[in-house]
Motif scaffolding. Structure first.
Motif, PDB file in Angstrom:
ATOM      1  N   THR A   2       0.824  -1.202   0.000  1.00  0.00           N
ATOM      2  CA  THR A   2       0.000   0.000   0.000  1.00  0.00           C
ATOM      3  C   THR A   2       0.861   1.257   0.000  1.00  0.00           C
ATOM      4  OG1 THR A   2      -1.798  -1.133   1.164  1.00  0.00           O
ATOM      5  CG2 THR A   2      -1.759   1.283   1.269  1.00  0.00           C
ATOM      6  N   ASN A   3       1.890   1.248   0.840  1.00  0.00           N
ATOM      7  CA  ASN A   3       2.789   2.404   0.911  1.00  0.00           C
ATOM      8  C   ASN A   3       3.516   2.624  -0.414  1.00  0.00           C
ATOM      9  OD1 ASN A   3       4.317   4.534   2.207  1.00  0.00           O
ATOM     10  ND2 ASN A   3       6.036   3.110   2.239  1.00  0.00           N
ATOM     11  N   SER A  39       2.551   1.648  -3.358  1.00  0.00           N
ATOM     12  CA  SER A  39       1.608   2.052  -4.420  1.00  0.00           C
ATOM     13  C   SER A  39       1.378   3.554  -4.391  1.00  0.00           C
ATOM     14  CB  SER A  39       0.278   1.305  -4.258  1.00  0.00           C
ATOM     15  OG  SER A  39      -0.411   1.738  -3.094  1.00  0.00           O
ATOM     16  N   GLN A  40       1.406   4.146  -3.194  1.00  0.00           N
ATOM     17  CA  GLN A  40       1.257   5.597  -3.078  1.00  0.00           C
ATOM     18  C   GLN A  40       2.478   6.322  -3.646  1.00  0.00           C
ATOM     19  OE1 GLN A  40       0.616   6.075   1.112  1.00  0.00           O
ATOM     20  NE2 GLN A  40      -1.510   5.346   1.037  1.00  0.00           N
ATOM     21  N   ILE A  41       3.641   5.676  -3.584  1.00  0.00           N
ATOM     22  CA  ILE A  41       4.869   6.279  -4.098  1.00  0.00           C
ATOM     23  C   ILE A  41       5.011   6.054  -5.604  1.00  0.00           C
ATOM     24  CG2 ILE A  41       7.400   6.199  -3.989  1.00  0.00           C
ATOM     25  CD1 ILE A  41       7.111   5.409  -1.027  1.00  0.00           C
ATOM     26  N   GLY A  57       2.593   4.370  -7.813  1.00  0.00           N
ATOM     27  CA  GLY A  57       1.401   4.357  -8.654  1.00  0.00           C
ATOM     28  C   GLY A  57       1.398   3.168  -9.603  1.00  0.00           C
ATOM     29  N   ASN A 115      10.385   4.017   2.142  1.00  0.00           N
ATOM     30  CA  ASN A 115       9.273   4.793   2.682  1.00  0.00           C
ATOM     31  C   ASN A 115       9.691   6.219   3.030  1.00  0.00           C
ATOM     32  OD1 ASN A 115       9.776   5.056   5.790  1.00  0.00           O
ATOM     33  ND2 ASN A 115      10.337   2.936   5.277  1.00  0.00           N
ATOM     34  N   SER A 116       8.756   7.143   2.891  1.00  0.00           N
ATOM     35  CA  SER A 116       9.039   8.549   3.146  1.00  0.00           C
ATOM     36  C   SER A 116       9.219   8.850   4.625  1.00  0.00           C
ATOM     37  CB  SER A 116       7.908   9.420   2.577  1.00  0.00           C
ATOM     38  OG  SER A 116       6.669   9.074   3.179  1.00  0.00           O
TER      39      SER A 116
END
Length: 450
Positions: free
Chosen positions: A9-10, A12-14, A16, A233-234
């Motif tokens: 999920t994480n 996919s946010q980065i 796409g 991860n950010s």
């Protein structure tokens, strides 16, 4: 791999729409790469080079992973094994660090010294490098890797980062290669994959803030703090960079790079993804210190110098151009260390501030009037070109490294520097028909030859 849903999920946010390609890349074998030591001769006959690492002039990919222990060039420090993405540190360093004068550099979380050797490759004879590792069990590997690399102006310490307080503003460059959740190493380290959790990410992010806070205080005015992780991860990456800039008056430095390298740039931070670049996950950002005065406490080292007649004996062992620039000091255990005179004040400040450290390069000991050279000296960049050398083939080099009897022909008694591919691997002393191997016991190779 059965990736955790929170991890996907994480990402996919980065990423796409690039997420499927990214996950597929993690299922493929990781590339193998090495980095050459620019200060030594490159004997790579045991390696199958596949191509060059675009962002690292000394980096090369291999067709397959060899058994490095069987290659004498590896033990001589001709190259080191390093993941390709993390070699980008060298490119960043060269772009953002002012080299108009000698500099002082700290690797605060040196671990086994892989990134430290990149710094050593980029430094000159009047620069100082301090390599710190808090985990005591890592120190022997760190020291071994630095000795192989051959750079002499090194201090190795075993301190908690917060104990560096007396060196506030001392270093022109501080590297924080921070321990992380290791998302970028999922396909090479099983532990990183099995131990991953959102709680683990948060724990590492908190620890990284502590490291960054301690490191920032050590950076000289207008100096540079370089922050790296092996994760995506950010929370551990960009958010920590923003926190530091906001809290301690730093700013992230921009640098250009070819678009064909396919490195993701976001707010002057750089991220490697394995579906874009041939390497693992790696994050890096360089930040400039905009304020703060240097407040480090100056010190002087204890100078227990060699006697004049002993210094005269050493003269023929050293490169003439460096001999006059060196101080030779006795340690309490009788070993002799060589330190460049121009760096004595800097050494004094570091030694005054840090309790658990080793400084300078041990060159050997005197037994009466006889000088017995050390293994560290054999691998260093100080030794005279006139020293008697004996080049041996790979089979005999491996016998030497196993402290086994090996064959060579020379009629001259005395010290011989054993070399392979033009690089030193250690000392022997010939006395009549007897050969004494001076390779330290802890360096002896014990694995069976394939």
């Amino acid at each position: 791999m059965n990736f955790p849903e929170a991890f996907k999920t994480n990402l996919s946010q980065i990423l796409g729409a690039e997420l499927p390609a990214f996950l597929k890349a993690l299922e493929s074998p990781a590339p193998v790469s090495v980095r050459l030591n620019p200060k030594k001769k490159s004997e790579l006959s045991a390696l199958k080079i596949e191509g060059n690492v675009s962002w690292a002039k000394d980096g090369h990919y291999l067709q397959e992973r060899p058994f490095f222990t069987e290659d004498p060039a590896f033990h001589a420090g001709a190259y080191g094994v390093q993941e390709a993405s993390s070699m980008f540190l060298g490119h960043v360093f060269e772009k953002v660090v002012d080299r108009k004068r000698p500099i002082k550099v700290l690797d605060l979380c040196a671990s086994k010294g892989v990134q430290t050797t990149i710094l050593a490759s980029l430094l000159g004879e009047n620069d100082l490098l301090v390599a710190n590792e808090i985990v005591k069990s890592q120190l022997s590997i760190l020291k071994e890797n630095l000795l192989k690399w051959g750079f002499s102006n090194v201090i190795v310490s075993n301190q908690d980062p917060e104990t560096f307080a007396d060196l506030e503003g001392f270093f022109d460059v501080v590297l924080v290669d921070a321990p992380s959740s290791g998302e970028g190493l999922f396909r090479t380290k099983n532990a990183a994959f099995s131990e991953w959790s959102e709680a683990n990410v948060q724990m590492h992010a908190t620890r990284q803030k502590r490291l960054l806070s301690a490191a920032a205080m050590l950076v000289a005015p207008k100096g540079v703090l370089i922050y790296t992780t092996n994760t995506y991860n950010s929370t551990e990456n960009q958010e920590n960079v923003k926190w530091l800039n906001r809290t301690l008056d730093f700013e992230t430095m921009d640098l250009e790079m070819p678009t064909e390298w396919a490195i993701v740039k976001n707010e002057n931070c750089f991220q490697f993804f394995p579906h874009r670049t041939k390497g693992e996950g790696f994050f890096i950002a360089a930040m400039k210190n905009l304020s703060r005065d240097a407040k480090f406490v100056k010190g002087k080292p204890d100078l227990n110098r060699l006697r004049r007649e002993q210094r005269a004996i050493l003269k023929d062992w050293f490169r003439p151009e460096v001999f006059e620039e060196l101080e030779f000091l006795y340690k309490n255990d009788g070993n002799i260390v060589a330190i460049r005179t121009a760096l004595l004040a800097d050494y004094g400040s570091v030694l005054r501030a840090l309790a658990k450290r080793s400084s300078g390069i041990e060159i050997g000991i005197f037994k009466g009037k006889d000088f017995v050279p050390s293994h560290a000296f054999a691998l260093s960049d100080l030794i005279a070109h006139s020293i008697e050398r004996l080049e041996v083939p790979a089979v005999e080099a491996m016998k030497f490294l196993r402290k086994e009897n090996f064959e060579f022909s020379t009629g001259k008694d005395g010290w011989l520097l054993i070399t392979y591919g033009g690089n030193a691997i250690g000392w022997v002393k010939k006395i009549g028909d007897r050969i004494n191997n001076y390779l330290p016991a802890e360096w002896k190779i014990r694995e069976d030859l394939v």
